[in-house]
Design an enzyme around this catalytic site. Sequence first.
Site, short mmCIF file in Angstrom:
data_model
loop_
_atom_site.label_atom_id
_atom_site.label_comp_id
_atom_site.label_asym_id
_atom_site.label_seq_id
_atom_site.Cartn_x
_atom_site.Cartn_y
_atom_site.Cartn_z
N GLY A 43 -72.75 -43.52 8.52
CA GLY A 43 -72.10 -44.81 8.74
C GLY A 43 -72.67 -45.96 7.94
O GLY A 43 -71.95 -46.87 7.54
N ASP A 98 -74.63 -49.06 10.78
CA ASP A 98 -73.39 -49.76 10.51
C ASP A 98 -73.03 -50.71 11.64
O ASP A 98 -72.67 -51.86 11.43
CB ASP A 98 -72.23 -48.77 10.25
CG ASP A 98 -72.16 -47.64 11.29
OD1 ASP A 98 -72.92 -47.67 12.28
OD2 ASP A 98 -71.32 -46.75 11.12
N ASP A 101 -73.05 -50.76 19.12
CA ASP A 101 -71.98 -50.72 20.13
C ASP A 101 -72.64 -50.65 21.50
O ASP A 101 -72.92 -51.68 22.12
CB ASP A 101 -71.08 -49.53 19.82
CG ASP A 101 -69.91 -49.39 20.77
OD1 ASP A 101 -69.66 -50.33 21.54
OD2 ASP A 101 -69.24 -48.35 20.75
N LYS A 129 -70.84 -55.30 18.32
CA LYS A 129 -69.70 -55.53 19.22
C LYS A 129 -70.13 -56.38 20.39
O LYS A 129 -71.18 -56.15 20.98
CB LYS A 129 -69.17 -54.19 19.74
CG LYS A 129 -68.35 -53.44 18.73
CD LYS A 129 -67.62 -52.28 19.36
CE LYS A 129 -67.04 -51.41 18.27
NZ LYS A 129 -66.46 -50.17 18.79
N PHE A 150 -62.17 -50.84 18.17
CA PHE A 150 -62.61 -49.77 17.27
C PHE A 150 -62.21 -50.10 15.83
O PHE A 150 -61.04 -50.30 15.53
CB PHE A 150 -62.02 -48.42 17.69
CG PHE A 150 -62.74 -47.27 17.06
CD1 PHE A 150 -63.88 -46.74 17.66
CD2 PHE A 150 -62.30 -46.72 15.86
CE1 PHE A 150 -64.57 -45.69 17.07
CE2 PHE A 150 -62.98 -45.67 15.27
CZ PHE A 150 -64.12 -45.15 15.87
N VAL A 151 -63.19 -50.16 14.95
CA VAL A 151 -62.95 -50.56 13.57
C VAL A 151 -63.30 -49.43 12.60
O VAL A 151 -64.07 -48.53 12.94
CB VAL A 151 -63.76 -51.83 13.20
CG1 VAL A 151 -63.28 -53.03 14.01
CG2 VAL A 151 -65.26 -51.60 13.42
N ASP A 157 -66.11 -44.71 10.32
CA ASP A 157 -65.04 -43.72 10.26
C ASP A 157 -64.24 -43.65 11.54
O ASP A 157 -64.69 -44.05 12.61
CB ASP A 157 -65.64 -42.33 10.02
CG ASP A 157 -66.35 -41.79 11.27
OD1 ASP A 157 -67.31 -42.44 11.72
OD2 ASP A 157 -65.93 -40.75 11.82
N ARG A 163 -64.04 -44.11 5.72
CA ARG A 163 -65.35 -44.69 5.41
C ARG A 163 -65.31 -45.46 4.08
O ARG A 163 -66.04 -46.42 3.90
CB ARG A 163 -66.41 -43.59 5.29
CG ARG A 163 -66.75 -42.90 6.61
CD ARG A 163 -68.01 -42.07 6.42
NE ARG A 163 -68.21 -41.09 7.47
CZ ARG A 163 -68.79 -41.32 8.64
NH1 ARG A 163 -69.21 -42.53 8.93
NH2 ARG A 163 -68.95 -40.36 9.53
P1 IMP Z 1 -73.80 -46.92 19.84
O1 IMP Z 1 -74.77 -45.78 19.90
O2 IMP Z 1 -72.86 -46.91 21.01
O3 IMP Z 1 -74.44 -48.26 19.63
O4 IMP Z 1 -72.84 -46.62 18.64
C1 IMP Z 1 -73.25 -46.66 17.38
C2 IMP Z 1 -72.55 -45.61 16.55
O5 IMP Z 1 -71.23 -45.29 17.03
C3 IMP Z 1 -72.39 -46.16 15.18
O6 IMP Z 1 -73.44 -45.70 14.36
C4 IMP Z 1 -71.06 -45.63 14.73
O7 IMP Z 1 -71.25 -44.40 14.06
C5 IMP Z 1 -70.29 -45.35 15.99
N1 IMP Z 1 -69.33 -46.43 16.30
C6 IMP Z 1 -69.41 -47.35 17.27
N2 IMP Z 1 -68.36 -48.19 17.25
C7 IMP Z 1 -67.58 -47.77 16.22
C8 IMP Z 1 -66.34 -48.26 15.68
O8 IMP Z 1 -65.73 -49.24 16.11
N3 IMP Z 1 -65.85 -47.57 14.61
C9 IMP Z 1 -66.48 -46.49 14.07
N4 IMP Z 1 -67.65 -46.02 14.54
C10 IMP Z 1 -68.19 -46.65 15.62
MG MG Z 2 -72.65 -43.89 12.68
#
Ligand code: IMP
Ligand code: MG
Length: 185
Positions: A43, A98, A101, A129, A150-151, A157, A163
């Site tokens: 990412g 990237d 979330d 986010k 979701f982006v 991706d 990507r």
């Molecule tokens: P987290 O572990 O929930 O903070 O999510 C982080 C990972 O989830 C990122 O490294 C992304 O790979 C993926 N991710 C989270 N939100 C998105 C989104 O909106 N689009 C694409 N990938 C996302």
């Molecule tokens: Mg990722």
Amino acid sequence: MHNDLAEVLISAARIEARVGELATRLAADYAGLPLSVVIISNGSLFFAADLLRALPLPLQLDTISASSYTGTRRRDTVDLHGGLRLSIANRHVLLLDDIYDSGMTLQTVSHALLLAKPASLRTCVLLRKQRSGTVGSRPDYVGFEIADTFVVGYGLDFRECYRNLPYIGVLHAHLYASAPSEGSS
Ligand code: IMP
Ligand code: MG
């Protein structure tokens, strides 16, 4: 590919400008320190490529692979694949991803990196986010705050596609709703 987008959220020009600002801050904060940058692939590949080329500091670069998403569905575990190749002991580590979330990915990778006893560890993400229910500490450096949607693009991706879009955008809703397939990150 471009026709699949309902909306461009952040243009390539805005990304470029903001990445330049982040590089300026990082250059000041890490001047004179032994810096190791760890990027979470896939990412953050595009973000890292642009950010690090704008960062006029000597640094060592390593990658770690993590996955936590299947399609647009959040999973509550993060899988790490492969460890670091280089030693980060006593080095100042900047972890790049990237998007922040739930915070699970940065928390999991941070815990793993701290076992290797770096001199310091900070995190930097292109996107954060705005949502509740996050875990771990907030990233130290953030490019853009975005709504909880979701982006795709600029490394992000949906089912491993999009990507290589040069901007960040939102897909048409029917594409997110289409038949499920395996894939993550
Ligand atoms: P987290 O572990 O929930 O903070 O999510 C982080 C990972 O989830 C990122 O490294 C992304 O790979 C993926 N991710 C989270 N939100 C998105 C989104 O909106 N689009 C694409 N990938 C996302
Ligand atoms: Mg990722």
